[in-house]
Design a protein around this motif. Structure first.
Motif, PDB file in Angstrom:
ATOM      1  N   LEU A   4       0.833  -1.188   0.000  1.00  0.00           N
ATOM      2  CA  LEU A   4       0.000   0.000   0.000  1.00  0.00           C
ATOM      3  C   LEU A   4       0.872   1.244   0.000  1.00  0.00           C
ATOM      4  O   LEU A   4       1.816   1.335   0.801  1.00  0.00           O
ATOM      5  N   VAL A   5       0.561   2.201  -0.861  1.00  0.00           N
ATOM      6  CA  VAL A   5       1.312   3.438  -0.941  1.00  0.00           C
ATOM      7  C   VAL A   5       0.333   4.601  -0.910  1.00  0.00           C
ATOM      8  O   VAL A   5      -0.516   4.725  -1.801  1.00  0.00           O
ATOM      9  N   GLU A   6       0.481   5.450   0.118  1.00  0.00           N
ATOM     10  CA  GLU A   6      -0.393   6.614   0.260  1.00  0.00           C
ATOM     11  C   GLU A   6       0.219   7.828  -0.424  1.00  0.00           C
ATOM     12  O   GLU A   6       1.450   7.946  -0.533  1.00  0.00           O
ATOM     13  N   SER A   7      -0.656   8.740  -0.836  1.00  0.00           N
ATOM     14  CA  SER A   7      -0.221  10.012  -1.404  1.00  0.00           C
ATOM     15  C   SER A   7      -1.334  11.033  -1.210  1.00  0.00           C
ATOM     16  O   SER A   7      -2.463  10.673  -0.878  1.00  0.00           O
ATOM     17  N   SER A  25      -1.206  -2.792  -4.612  1.00  0.00           N
ATOM     18  CA  SER A  25      -0.426  -3.458  -5.659  1.00  0.00           C
ATOM     19  C   SER A  25      -0.946  -4.834  -6.047  1.00  0.00           C
ATOM     20  O   SER A  25      -0.488  -5.413  -7.014  1.00  0.00           O
ATOM     21  N   ASP A  26      -1.898  -5.369  -5.302  1.00  0.00           N
ATOM     22  CA  ASP A  26      -2.325  -6.753  -5.503  1.00  0.00           C
ATOM     23  C   ASP A  26      -3.600  -6.804  -6.338  1.00  0.00           C
ATOM     24  O   ASP A  26      -4.543  -6.086  -6.065  1.00  0.00           O
ATOM     25  N   PHE A  27      -3.651  -7.694  -7.332  1.00  0.00           N
ATOM     26  CA  PHE A  27      -4.831  -7.766  -8.192  1.00  0.00           C
ATOM     27  C   PHE A  27      -6.049  -8.278  -7.449  1.00  0.00           C
ATOM     28  O   PHE A  27      -7.164  -8.183  -7.936  1.00  0.00           O
ATOM     29  N   THR A  28      -5.870  -8.858  -6.256  1.00  0.00           N
ATOM     30  CA  THR A  28      -7.009  -9.335  -5.482  1.00  0.00           C
ATOM     31  C   THR A  28      -7.543  -8.247  -4.553  1.00  0.00           C
ATOM     32  O   THR A  28      -8.252  -8.514  -3.612  1.00  0.00           O
ATOM     33  N   PHE A  29      -7.176  -7.039  -4.833  1.00  0.00           N
ATOM     34  CA  PHE A  29      -7.546  -5.840  -4.084  1.00  0.00           C
ATOM     35  C   PHE A  29      -8.976  -5.859  -3.569  1.00  0.00           C
ATOM     36  O   PHE A  29      -9.250  -5.555  -2.441  1.00  0.00           O
ATOM     37  N   HIS A  30      -9.922  -6.212  -4.375  1.00  0.00           N
ATOM     38  CA  HIS A  30     -11.326  -6.088  -4.006  1.00  0.00           C
ATOM     39  C   HIS A  30     -11.775  -7.159  -3.020  1.00  0.00           C
ATOM     40  O   HIS A  30     -12.911  -7.123  -2.568  1.00  0.00           O
ATOM     41  N   THR A  31     -10.906  -8.092  -2.696  1.00  0.00           N
ATOM     42  CA  THR A  31     -11.311  -9.099  -1.733  1.00  0.00           C
ATOM     43  C   THR A  31     -10.967  -8.700  -0.307  1.00  0.00           C
ATOM     44  O   THR A  31     -11.343  -9.373   0.629  1.00  0.00           O
ATOM     45  N   SER A  70     -13.900   6.128  -1.198  1.00  0.00           N
ATOM     46  CA  SER A  70     -14.305   5.416  -2.406  1.00  0.00           C
ATOM     47  C   SER A  70     -13.182   4.485  -2.840  1.00  0.00           C
ATOM     48  O   SER A  70     -12.010   4.709  -2.521  1.00  0.00           O
ATOM     49  N   ARG A  71     -13.556   3.468  -3.573  1.00  0.00           N
ATOM     50  CA  ARG A  71     -12.586   2.482  -4.056  1.00  0.00           C
ATOM     51  C   ARG A  71     -12.859   2.266  -5.535  1.00  0.00           C
ATOM     52  O   ARG A  71     -13.990   2.026  -5.936  1.00  0.00           O
ATOM     53  N   HIS A  72     -11.813   2.336  -6.348  1.00  0.00           N
ATOM     54  CA  HIS A  72     -12.035   2.207  -7.781  1.00  0.00           C
ATOM     55  C   HIS A  72     -10.747   1.873  -8.494  1.00  0.00           C
ATOM     56  O   HIS A  72      -9.692   1.791  -7.874  1.00  0.00           O
ATOM     57  N   ARG A  73     -10.870   1.671  -9.774  1.00  0.00           N
ATOM     58  CA  ARG A  73      -9.720   1.369 -10.614  1.00  0.00           C
ATOM     59  C   ARG A  73      -9.518   2.503 -11.596  1.00  0.00           C
ATOM     60  O   ARG A  73     -10.460   2.992 -12.210  1.00  0.00           O
ATOM     61  N   VAL A  74      -8.283   2.929 -11.733  1.00  0.00           N
ATOM     62  CA  VAL A  74      -7.917   3.933 -12.718  1.00  0.00           C
ATOM     63  C   VAL A  74      -6.788   3.346 -13.538  1.00  0.00           C
ATOM     64  O   VAL A  74      -5.699   3.098 -13.019  1.00  0.00           O
ATOM     65  N   ASP A  75      -7.047   3.140 -14.829  1.00  0.00           N
ATOM     66  CA  ASP A  75      -6.111   2.411 -15.685  1.00  0.00           C
ATOM     67  C   ASP A  75      -5.855   1.057 -15.040  1.00  0.00           C
ATOM     68  O   ASP A  75      -6.780   0.292 -14.823  1.00  0.00           O
ATOM     69  N   ARG A  76      -4.646   0.739 -14.697  1.00  0.00           N
ATOM     70  CA  ARG A  76      -4.327  -0.534 -14.061  1.00  0.00           C
ATOM     71  C   ARG A  76      -4.100  -0.382 -12.574  1.00  0.00           C
ATOM     72  O   ARG A  76      -3.681  -1.322 -11.902  1.00  0.00           O
ATOM     73  N   LYS A  77      -4.390   0.813 -12.029  1.00  0.00           N
ATOM     74  CA  LYS A  77      -4.181   1.051 -10.625  1.00  0.00           C
ATOM     75  C   LYS A  77      -5.464   0.827  -9.842  1.00  0.00           C
ATOM     76  O   LYS A  77      -6.550   1.165 -10.311  1.00  0.00           O
ATOM     77  N   ARG A  78      -5.323   0.224  -8.673  1.00  0.00           N
ATOM     78  CA  ARG A  78      -6.442   0.085  -7.755  1.00  0.00           C
ATOM     79  C   ARG A  78      -6.264   1.090  -6.643  1.00  0.00           C
ATOM     80  O   ARG A  78      -5.251   1.068  -5.949  1.00  0.00           O
ATOM     81  N   LEU A  79      -7.231   1.981  -6.478  1.00  0.00           N
ATOM     82  CA  LEU A  79      -7.088   3.104  -5.563  1.00  0.00           C
ATOM     83  C   LEU A  79      -8.183   3.124  -4.504  1.00  0.00           C
ATOM     84  O   LEU A  79      -9.351   2.865  -4.802  1.00  0.00           O
TER      85      LEU A  79
END
Length: 125
Positions: A4-7, A25-31, A70-79
């Motif tokens: 996890l990286v905050e900004s 960074s993990d593709f299983t983010f939504h779990t 909120s939680r969402h995807r922007v391009d290939r990033k999960r934010l």
């Protein structure tokens, strides 16, 4: 391992707004459960907003109505994004993103084992 990286932290005047982002960074983010915490100098770490895999969001009373998670995807990033409005000096703290799989109390820092390094927020009066 999830990273996890905050900004988005910074300094604002009273009444101002900031948007914090946490990139996972993990593709299983939504779990996972994910949450924002904050810790002011000399104080305990406080849970302020959390979201579960069912997309139910909980807020601490101190930020309800002012902060939006909120939680969402922007391009290939999960934010995981925290929009903070109506900031007051009491919101000054280092803000941390956290995640884990099995959570009983979403706003308890003791429940989370994966943490970012934090991003500082200062609200000047």
């Amino acid at each position: 391992q999830l990273h996890l990286v905050e900004s988005g932290g910074g300094s604002v005047q009273v009444g101002g707004s900031l948007t914090l982002s946490c990139e996972a960074s993990d593709f299983t983010f939504h779990t996972n459960f994910m949450a924002w915490f904050r810790q002011a100098p000399g104080k305990e770490r406080e849970g302020i907003a959390a979201i579960g895999s069912d997309n139910v969001i909980v807020y601490a009373e101190s930020v309800k109505g002012r902060f939006t998670l909120s939680r969402h995807r922007v391009d290939r990033k999960r934010l995981l994004t925290l929009r903070m409005n109506g900031l007051v000096p009491e919101d000054t703290a280092t803000y941390y993103c956290a995640a884990d799989v099995l959570i009983r109390d979403p706003l308890s820092p003791n429940e989370y084992t994966i943490w970012g390094l934090g991003t500082p927020v200062t609200v000047a009066s």
